[in-house]
Design a protein around this motif. Structure first.
Motif, PDB file in Angstrom:
ATOM      1  N   THR A 174      40.729   7.667   5.445  1.00 53.37           N
ATOM      2  CA  THR A 174      40.814   9.126   5.424  1.00 53.37           C
ATOM      3  C   THR A 174      41.447   9.521   4.098  1.00 53.37           C
ATOM      4  O   THR A 174      42.531   9.048   3.751  1.00 53.37           O
ATOM      5  N   ALA A 175      40.750  10.374   3.352  1.00 53.91           N
ATOM      6  CA  ALA A 175      41.207  10.786   2.022  1.00 53.91           C
ATOM      7  C   ALA A 175      41.576  12.263   2.034  1.00 53.91           C
ATOM      8  O   ALA A 175      40.905  13.075   2.667  1.00 53.91           O
ATOM      9  N   ASP A 176      42.625  12.596   1.313  1.00 54.85           N
ATOM     10  CA  ASP A 176      43.020  13.999   1.190  1.00 54.85           C
ATOM     11  C   ASP A 176      43.881  14.151  -0.051  1.00 54.85           C
ATOM     12  O   ASP A 176      44.350  13.171  -0.636  1.00 54.85           O
ATOM     13  N   GLU A 177      44.061  15.378  -0.444  1.00 49.53           N
ATOM     14  CA  GLU A 177      44.933  15.689  -1.564  1.00 49.53           C
ATOM     15  C   GLU A 177      45.580  17.043  -1.301  1.00 49.53           C
ATOM     16  O   GLU A 177      45.020  17.873  -0.601  1.00 49.53           O
ATOM     17  N   THR A 178      46.761  17.198  -1.838  1.00 47.87           N
ATOM     18  CA  THR A 178      47.485  18.461  -1.654  1.00 47.87           C
ATOM     19  C   THR A 178      48.193  18.818  -2.948  1.00 47.87           C
ATOM     20  O   THR A 178      48.527  17.939  -3.751  1.00 47.87           O
ATOM     21  N   GLY A 179      48.417  20.101  -3.145  1.00 50.73           N
ATOM     22  CA  GLY A 179      49.090  20.545  -4.356  1.00 50.73           C
ATOM     23  C   GLY A 179      50.486  19.953  -4.479  1.00 50.73           C
ATOM     24  O   GLY A 179      51.179  19.733  -3.490  1.00 50.73           O
ATOM     25  N   TRP A 180      50.891  19.685  -5.713  1.00 52.48           N
ATOM     26  CA  TRP A 180      52.165  19.031  -6.002  1.00 52.48           C
ATOM     27  C   TRP A 180      52.677  19.613  -7.308  1.00 52.48           C
ATOM     28  O   TRP A 180      51.917  20.195  -8.075  1.00 52.48           O
ATOM     29  N   ARG A 181      53.934  19.422  -7.591  1.00 47.88           N
ATOM     30  CA  ARG A 181      54.507  19.874  -8.859  1.00 47.88           C
ATOM     31  C   ARG A 181      55.198  18.693  -9.543  1.00 47.88           C
ATOM     32  O   ARG A 181      55.917  17.935  -8.901  1.00 47.88           O
ATOM     33  N   VAL A 182      54.938  18.547 -10.829  1.00 51.94           N
ATOM     34  CA  VAL A 182      55.613  17.540 -11.650  1.00 51.94           C
ATOM     35  C   VAL A 182      56.133  18.261 -12.883  1.00 51.94           C
ATOM     36  O   VAL A 182      55.356  18.825 -13.655  1.00 51.94           O
ATOM     37  N   ASN A 183      57.435  18.252 -13.062  1.00 56.10           N
ATOM     38  CA  ASN A 183      58.056  18.952 -14.194  1.00 56.10           C
ATOM     39  C   ASN A 183      57.575  20.405 -14.290  1.00 56.10           C
ATOM     40  O   ASN A 183      57.204  20.890 -15.348  1.00 56.10           O
ATOM     41  N   ARG A 184      57.543  21.063 -13.138  1.00 57.91           N
ATOM     42  CA  ARG A 184      57.149  22.477 -13.042  1.00 57.91           C
ATOM     43  C   ARG A 184      55.688  22.734 -13.399  1.00 57.91           C
ATOM     44  O   ARG A 184      55.294  23.852 -13.664  1.00 57.91           O
TER      45      ARG A 184
ATOM     46  N   MET B  51      45.226   8.107   0.549  1.00 59.43           N
ATOM     47  CA  MET B  51      44.141   7.355   1.163  1.00 59.43           C
ATOM     48  C   MET B  51      44.773   6.585   2.320  1.00 59.43           C
ATOM     49  O   MET B  51      45.649   5.740   2.105  1.00 59.43           O
ATOM     50  N   VAL B  52      44.348   6.921   3.537  1.00 64.15           N
ATOM     51  CA  VAL B  52      44.926   6.304   4.724  1.00 64.15           C
ATOM     52  C   VAL B  52      43.911   5.334   5.310  1.00 64.15           C
ATOM     53  O   VAL B  52      42.862   5.747   5.803  1.00 64.15           O
ATOM     54  N   GLY B  53      44.219   4.058   5.204  1.00 57.85           N
ATOM     55  CA  GLY B  53      43.372   3.021   5.776  1.00 57.85           C
ATOM     56  C   GLY B  53      43.827   2.678   7.176  1.00 57.85           C
ATOM     57  O   GLY B  53      44.693   3.333   7.749  1.00 57.85           O
ATOM     58  N   THR B  54      43.256   1.628   7.737  1.00 66.85           N
ATOM     59  CA  THR B  54      43.607   1.244   9.106  1.00 66.85           C
ATOM     60  C   THR B  54      44.986   0.610   9.189  1.00 66.85           C
ATOM     61  O   THR B  54      45.642   0.706  10.218  1.00 66.85           O
ATOM     62  N   ARG B  55      45.449  -0.021   8.088  1.00 70.89           N
ATOM     63  CA  ARG B  55      46.757  -0.680   8.131  1.00 70.89           C
ATOM     64  C   ARG B  55      47.645  -0.345   6.946  1.00 70.89           C
ATOM     65  O   ARG B  55      48.742  -0.876   6.832  1.00 70.89           O
ATOM     66  N   ALA B  56      47.172   0.507   6.067  1.00 71.24           N
ATOM     67  CA  ALA B  56      47.964   0.843   4.877  1.00 71.24           C
ATOM     68  C   ALA B  56      47.639   2.264   4.422  1.00 71.24           C
ATOM     69  O   ALA B  56      46.540   2.759   4.658  1.00 71.24           O
TER      70      ALA B  56
ATOM     71  N   THR C  48      32.486   0.787   0.728  1.00 71.56           N
ATOM     72  CA  THR C  48      31.318   0.812   1.609  1.00 71.56           C
ATOM     73  C   THR C  48      31.655   1.191   3.045  1.00 71.56           C
ATOM     74  O   THR C  48      30.766   1.216   3.896  1.00 71.56           O
ATOM     75  N   GLY C  49      32.901   1.505   3.322  1.00 73.33           N
ATOM     76  CA  GLY C  49      33.287   1.843   4.690  1.00 73.33           C
ATOM     77  C   GLY C  49      33.039   3.307   5.020  1.00 73.33           C
ATOM     78  O   GLY C  49      32.315   4.017   4.320  1.00 73.33           O
ATOM     79  N   HIS C  50      33.668   3.754   6.092  1.00 76.23           N
ATOM     80  CA  HIS C  50      33.597   5.154   6.502  1.00 76.23           C
ATOM     81  C   HIS C  50      34.671   5.927   5.742  1.00 76.23           C
ATOM     82  O   HIS C  50      35.854   5.587   5.820  1.00 76.23           O
ATOM     83  N   LEU C  51      34.252   6.955   5.021  1.00 77.08           N
ATOM     84  CA  LEU C  51      35.172   7.792   4.250  1.00 77.08           C
ATOM     85  C   LEU C  51      35.259   9.155   4.934  1.00 77.08           C
ATOM     86  O   LEU C  51      34.290   9.910   4.970  1.00 77.08           O
TER      87      LEU C  51
ATOM     88  N   LYS D 295      28.191   4.619  -1.784  1.00 75.90           N
ATOM     89  CA  LYS D 295      27.977   3.533  -0.827  1.00 75.90           C
ATOM     90  C   LYS D 295      28.735   3.758   0.478  1.00 75.90           C
ATOM     91  O   LYS D 295      28.538   3.019   1.439  1.00 75.90           O
ATOM     92  N   ALA D 296      29.582   4.761   0.529  1.00 74.31           N
ATOM     93  CA  ALA D 296      30.378   5.043   1.726  1.00 74.31           C
ATOM     94  C   ALA D 296      29.567   5.841   2.737  1.00 74.31           C
ATOM     95  O   ALA D 296      28.617   6.538   2.393  1.00 74.31           O
ATOM     96  N   THR D 297      29.965   5.726   3.984  1.00 76.78           N
ATOM     97  CA  THR D 297      29.441   6.595   5.038  1.00 76.78           C
ATOM     98  C   THR D 297      30.428   7.746   5.153  1.00 76.78           C
ATOM     99  O   THR D 297      31.607   7.531   5.422  1.00 76.78           O
ATOM    100  N   HIS D 298      29.961   8.964   4.928  1.00 76.45           N
ATOM    101  CA  HIS D 298      30.847  10.125   4.869  1.00 76.45           C
ATOM    102  C   HIS D 298      30.963  10.805   6.232  1.00 76.45           C
ATOM    103  O   HIS D 298      29.965  11.042   6.909  1.00 76.45           O
ATOM    104  N   LEU D 299      32.192  11.097   6.605  1.00 75.09           N
ATOM    105  CA  LEU D 299      32.480  11.782   7.860  1.00 75.09           C
ATOM    106  C   LEU D 299      33.438  12.936   7.573  1.00 75.09           C
ATOM    107  O   LEU D 299      34.253  12.857   6.649  1.00 75.09           O
ATOM    108  N   GLN D 300      33.338  13.974   8.365  1.00 74.32           N
ATOM    109  CA  GLN D 300      34.292  15.067   8.245  1.00 74.32           C
ATOM    110  C   GLN D 300      35.023  15.217   9.563  1.00 74.32           C
ATOM    111  O   GLN D 300      34.471  14.946  10.630  1.00 74.32           O
ATOM    112  N   GLY D 301      36.253  15.685   9.495  1.00 72.80           N
ATOM    113  CA  GLY D 301      37.057  15.882  10.683  1.00 72.80           C
ATOM    114  C   GLY D 301      36.631  17.117  11.463  1.00 72.80           C
ATOM    115  O   GLY D 301      35.883  17.961  10.975  1.00 72.80           O
TER     116      GLY D 301
END
Length: 189
Positions: A49-59, A67-72, A95-98, A111-117
């Motif tokens: 499962t992939a995602d991104e969110t806004g962040w601040r670095v040095n303003r 990236m959340v895998g099955t064990r990491a 090549t897995g499910h993304l 090469k990935a199989t794409h899924l949406q929540g």
């Protein structure tokens, strides 16, 4: 500076900003092998499962990628939100499910199989329903009801009021219904 202040306030330990920075850099360098191990764990996962969110670095604006895998779970902070960051994390040949929110850069993982929540599917169905008129609203509204039923079923199962067998039977019925709705939707296009 914030780390030095925190150590002073919580533990009465006085360090300079430079000491804090040097300590952080030394610790980061020691964590490189573990970072690579986590990255391999995510890359070798059958489902990420992939995602991104806004962040601040040095303003300045940046992005926290995950990236959340099955064990990491792998995190990276970068100034960009594009494919390059995700590819460096996951590898271009994944090549897995993304599972993702539909952000265009993920489409480049060919090469990935794409899924949406469910949240994304419901959002898209509501958008379609809002834009449609006449009979065109029937399919998106039916999809909304279908996925709401699926969420109720999930909650019943999690609360112990539905067995695994009942869950599987209802999931098969929901899947069949969705297949029929997709066929109807194509007929209206």
């Amino acid at each position: 500076g914030k780390v030095a202040q925190l150590l002073q306030e919580l533990f009465g330990i006085t360090i300079s900003r430079n000491t804090s920075v040097r300590s952080t850099l030394r610790t980061a360098a020691r964590c490189v092998p573990q970072h690579h191990e986590i990255q391999l764990g995510v890359r070798n996962s059958p489902r990420v499962t992939a995602d991104e969110t806004g962040w601040r670095v040095n303003r300045k604006n940046a992005w926290l990628h995950e990236m959340v895998g099955t064990r990491a779970t792998l995190y990276e902070i970068d100034k960009g939100r594009g494919f390059e960051v995700s590819a460096a994390m996951l590898g271009t040949n994944f090549t897995g499910h993304l599972i993702h929110d539909g952000w265009k850069s993920y489409d480049r993982f060919r090469k990935a199989t794409h899924l949406q929540g469910v949240v994304q599917i419901l959002r898209h169905a509501r958008e379609l329903s809002d834009m449609a008129s006449g009979a065109g609203v029937l399919v998106p509204q039916a999809i909304i009801l279908l996925f709401q039923d699926a969420l109720v079923l999930r909650d019943e199962h999690l609360a112990g009021r539905a067995t695994q067998s009942e869950l599987r039977k209802c999931a098969d019925l929901l899947e069949d219904t969705l297949q029929e709705l997709v066929k109807i939707g194509r007929a209206h296009v």
